[in-house]
Design a protein around this motif. Structure first.
Motif, PDB file in Angstrom:
ATOM      1  N   TRP A  73     -13.533  -5.936 -21.673  1.00  0.00           N
ATOM      2  CA  TRP A  73     -12.661  -6.310 -20.161  1.00  0.00           C
ATOM      3  C   TRP A  73     -11.297  -6.043 -20.524  1.00  0.00           C
ATOM      4  O   TRP A  73     -10.570  -5.718 -19.494  1.00  0.00           O
ATOM      5  CB  TRP A  73     -13.053  -7.990 -20.110  1.00  0.00           C
ATOM      6  N   GLN A  74     -10.613  -6.205 -21.659  1.00  0.00           N
ATOM      7  CA  GLN A  74      -9.431  -5.905 -21.549  1.00  0.00           C
ATOM      8  C   GLN A  74      -9.044  -4.404 -21.488  1.00  0.00           C
ATOM      9  O   GLN A  74      -8.117  -4.024 -20.750  1.00  0.00           O
ATOM     10  CB  GLN A  74      -8.598  -6.188 -23.076  1.00  0.00           C
ATOM     11  N   LYS A  75      -9.755  -3.617 -21.886  1.00  0.00           N
ATOM     12  CA  LYS A  75      -9.786  -2.113 -21.384  1.00  0.00           C
ATOM     13  C   LYS A  75     -10.185  -1.739 -20.156  1.00  0.00           C
ATOM     14  O   LYS A  75      -9.422  -0.903 -19.624  1.00  0.00           O
ATOM     15  CB  LYS A  75     -10.740  -1.454 -22.472  1.00  0.00           C
ATOM     16  N   ALA A  76     -11.014  -2.262 -19.501  1.00  0.00           N
ATOM     17  CA  ALA A  76     -11.296  -2.147 -17.947  1.00  0.00           C
ATOM     18  C   ALA A  76      -9.943  -2.872 -17.389  1.00  0.00           C
ATOM     19  O   ALA A  76      -9.739  -1.884 -16.528  1.00  0.00           O
ATOM     20  CB  ALA A  76     -12.569  -3.081 -17.542  1.00  0.00           C
ATOM     21  N   TYR A  77      -9.573  -3.847 -17.422  1.00  0.00           N
ATOM     22  CA  TYR A  77      -8.286  -4.271 -16.710  1.00  0.00           C
ATOM     23  C   TYR A  77      -7.051  -3.197 -16.780  1.00  0.00           C
ATOM     24  O   TYR A  77      -6.320  -2.952 -16.043  1.00  0.00           O
ATOM     25  CB  TYR A  77      -7.761  -5.713 -16.916  1.00  0.00           C
ATOM     26  N   ALA A  78      -6.960  -2.804 -18.026  1.00  0.00           N
ATOM     27  CA  ALA A  78      -6.052  -1.753 -18.315  1.00  0.00           C
ATOM     28  C   ALA A  78      -6.024  -0.376 -17.634  1.00  0.00           C
ATOM     29  O   ALA A  78      -5.146  -0.036 -17.112  1.00  0.00           O
ATOM     30  CB  ALA A  78      -5.784  -1.419 -20.028  1.00  0.00           C
ATOM     31  N   ALA A  79      -7.033  -0.286 -17.556  1.00  0.00           N
ATOM     32  CA  ALA A  79      -7.739   1.098 -16.941  1.00  0.00           C
ATOM     33  C   ALA A  79      -7.317   1.026 -15.442  1.00  0.00           C
ATOM     34  O   ALA A  79      -7.058   2.033 -14.599  1.00  0.00           O
ATOM     35  CB  ALA A  79      -9.277   1.532 -17.140  1.00  0.00           C
ATOM     36  N   VAL A  80      -7.835  -0.343 -14.776  1.00  0.00           N
ATOM     37  CA  VAL A  80      -7.366  -0.658 -13.312  1.00  0.00           C
ATOM     38  C   VAL A  80      -5.980  -0.293 -12.986  1.00  0.00           C
ATOM     39  O   VAL A  80      -5.545   0.415 -12.232  1.00  0.00           O
ATOM     40  CB  VAL A  80      -7.854  -1.901 -12.885  1.00  0.00           C
ATOM     41  N   GLY A  81      -4.990  -0.656 -13.800  1.00  0.00           N
ATOM     42  CA  GLY A  81      -3.641  -0.776 -13.827  1.00  0.00           C
ATOM     43  C   GLY A  81      -3.287   0.753 -14.021  1.00  0.00           C
ATOM     44  O   GLY A  81      -2.156   1.035 -13.182  1.00  0.00           O
ATOM     45  N   GLU A  82      -3.755   1.400 -14.932  1.00  0.00           N
ATOM     46  CA  GLU A  82      -3.198   2.707 -15.494  1.00  0.00           C
ATOM     47  C   GLU A  82      -3.522   3.807 -14.107  1.00  0.00           C
ATOM     48  O   GLU A  82      -2.999   4.692 -13.896  1.00  0.00           O
ATOM     49  CB  GLU A  82      -3.954   3.166 -16.591  1.00  0.00           C
ATOM     50  N   GLN A  83      -4.624   3.415 -13.377  1.00  0.00           N
ATOM     51  CA  GLN A  83      -5.136   4.219 -12.196  1.00  0.00           C
ATOM     52  C   GLN A  83      -4.290   3.694 -11.014  1.00  0.00           C
ATOM     53  O   GLN A  83      -4.801   4.378 -10.064  1.00  0.00           O
ATOM     54  CB  GLN A  83      -6.431   4.159 -11.978  1.00  0.00           C
TER      55      GLN A  83
END
Length: 156
Positions: free
Chosen positions: A111-121
């Motif tokens: 989940w941490q990686k998914a939320y980080a990817a949302v922000g990065e994109q």
């Protein structure tokens, strides 16, 4: 944990039967046990329903004892919920979906990686349902067992 894919998808709403859990998110396992036992007793597996875990509150803003989540099974047969259950429709719309292959101990990291990817994109989350859609489920008691799960984050 292995990230299999990430993409933006327009997801359809999913009609479900749900068992609510209040407290630490990892405690949702008891709600799933109740739901799966009920599904077994009602022969619901013949229609190949999807299972999902919905997380309603941000654990960074909500005290652990007030975190709300739902264990859900897709209601493909139109059956009425059992005692202590409810009908619930998982929200549809635009979602960031990260498919992962992971063990029981890797959910938080995923989940941490998914939320980080949302922000990065460059996307921003909204308040629709944040959920896990289980593509395959592992036996939590089996050593090194993994599941394939879609982590679904609603975006604007």
């Amino acid at each position: 944990m292995k990230i299999k894919s990430t993409e933006i998808k327009n997801l359809e709403p999913i009609k479900t039967i749900a068992v609510t859990h209040v407290g630490e998110y990892s405690g949702i396992a008891g709600a799933f046990e109740k739901l799966v036992a009920w599904a077994d007793a009602n022969n619901l597996w013949e229609t190949s329903p999807k299972l999902a875990g919905i997380y309603h509150d941000n654990p960074m803003d909500t005290p652990v004892e007030k975190l709300r989540s739902d264990a859900c099974i897709e209601n493909l047969s139109g059956i009425q919920p059992g005692k202590g259950m409810k009908e619930y429709t998982i929200s549809g719309g635009k979602y960031f979906v990260m498919q992962v292959d992971l063990s029981m101990s890797e959910y938080y990291e995923a989940w941490q990686k998914a939320y980080a990817a949302v922000g990065e994109q460059g996307y921003e989350c909204d308040m629709r349902d944040h959920y896990e859609l289980y593509i395959t489920c592992c036996n939590p008691d089996a050593a090194n067992a993994t599941s394939i799960v879609d982590l679904c984050i609603p975006v604007k």
